[in-house]
Design an enzyme around this catalytic site. Structure first.
Site, mmCIF file in Angstrom:
data_model
loop_
_atom_site.group_PDB
_atom_site.id
_atom_site.type_symbol
_atom_site.label_atom_id
_atom_site.label_comp_id
_atom_site.label_asym_id
_atom_site.label_seq_id
_atom_site.Cartn_x
_atom_site.Cartn_y
_atom_site.Cartn_z
ATOM 1 N N SER A 277 0.789 -1.238 0.000
ATOM 2 C CA SER A 277 0.000 0.000 0.000
ATOM 3 C C SER A 277 0.817 1.281 0.000
ATOM 4 C CB SER A 277 -0.954 0.014 1.192
ATOM 5 O OG SER A 277 -1.995 -0.918 1.006
ATOM 6 N N GLU B 48 -4.882 -3.244 -6.455
ATOM 7 C CA GLU B 48 -5.107 -4.028 -5.240
ATOM 8 C C GLU B 48 -5.862 -5.327 -5.533
ATOM 9 O OE1 GLU B 48 -4.156 -4.007 -2.247
ATOM 10 O OE2 GLU B 48 -3.303 -2.030 -1.871
#
Length: 298
Positions: A65, A165
């Site tokens: 992230s 993601e």
């Protein structure tokens, strides 16, 4: 086009080596890493002393992230160009709020099919590391290639952003397609901190979000004095069946008592330690960097 500033930072990073004053700091960090079953990449730049320390600074580490910081920069670049507005509302269909992933946006809007301000999506994505928010932003600006090309265009080339993601959740190996070097990470932080990359409004907006980041409290911030301002972005992978954690990361800008700062990136990869140990590696390194930089003020 690369600005003189970004070229300066890149030259600084490329030619960096451990200055004489940082030898003890490096030794202390190496003691922390000794015996740890992990590969660790570190880069630290002190504004006060202009010293740069790096360990595995040019190696490739999976970002997880951390790349949401890169995405936010690319989105705000579109805002500054007038292609997007922070207060414009983005329609989010329910099918984009995937169920099996970390997503405070989904928790707030469980039924989807709603309009949410771009500023709110960015906040959730960066401060809370929302995975659905991340992919919503990527769709909005044209995907990972747009972000990759933008980061390269401002002079940071030792970065690759190729998957979102959702793709990382489907395939363990996909996360390794999104990588940076520790030196490139602090280079990007310094370019952002210069205030020359974004408009003042966009800069202040992102700075506030990063300083309010809710994730990774035991990492860079973990052992620093209470109230220390840290604008940072974390990254965290899962653990494979054979007990290997691919990524426990944190990169950030730490404000010192005199108003100066240091930038730091710590990437813990291929680790067979537990998460508490992995996070303590980061907080130990950050505390050593803090002590060193504060001492240099005197």
């Amino acid at each position: 086009m690369k600005t003189k500033f970004t070229m300066y930072i890149l030259l600084l990073l490329i030619t960096s080596s451990v200055f004489a004053q940082t030898e003890n700091l490096q030794k202390n960090i190496e003691q922390i890493l000794s015996g740890k079953k992990a590969t660790v990449g570190i880069a630290i730049y002190g504004e006060e002393s202009k010293d740069i320390l790096n360990i595995n600074g040019n190696a490739h580490f999976p970002m997880q992230s951390v790349f949401k910081f890169h995405i936010a920069l690319a989105v705000l670049n579109e805002v500054d160009k007038g292609n997007l507005k922070l207060n414009q509302k983005i329609f989010i269909p329910k099918e984009q709020l995937l169920p099996d992933t970390w997503s405070p946006i989904r928790d707030k809007y469980p039924n989807g099919n709603c309009k949410v301000k771009l500023s709110e999506i960015i906040k959730y994505t960066v401060a809370d590391s929302d995975n659905n928010g991340c992919d919503i932003l990527l769709r909005l600006i044209g995907g990972t290639k747009t972000v990759n090309d933008y980061i390269h265009s401002i002079g940071v080339s030792d970065v690759a952003i190729q998957v979102n993601e959702e793709e990382m959740h489907l395939d363990w190996d996909a996360q390794f397609k999104n990588w940076t070097t520790p030196l490139a990470a602090i280079g990007l932080l310094e370019i952002f901190y210069s205030g020359k990359l974004l408009t003042k409004e966009s800069y202040n907006f992102l700075w506030t979000i990063m300083a309010e980041t809710s994730t990774g409290g035991n990492r860079i911030k973990g052992q620093l004095p209470k109230g220390t301002v840290v604008a940072h972005k974390t990254g965290t992978s899962g653990t494979s069946k054979d007990g290997v954690t691919a990524a426990i990361n944190d990169i950030g800008i730490v404000v010192l008592p005199n108003g100066k700062h240091f930038t730091i990136s710590v990437f813990v990869s291929d680790s067979k330690e537990n998460n508490a140990v992995n996070e303590k590696i980061i907080s130990d390194v950050s505390k050593l960097a803090w002590d060193y930089c504060v001492q240099r003020e005197k």
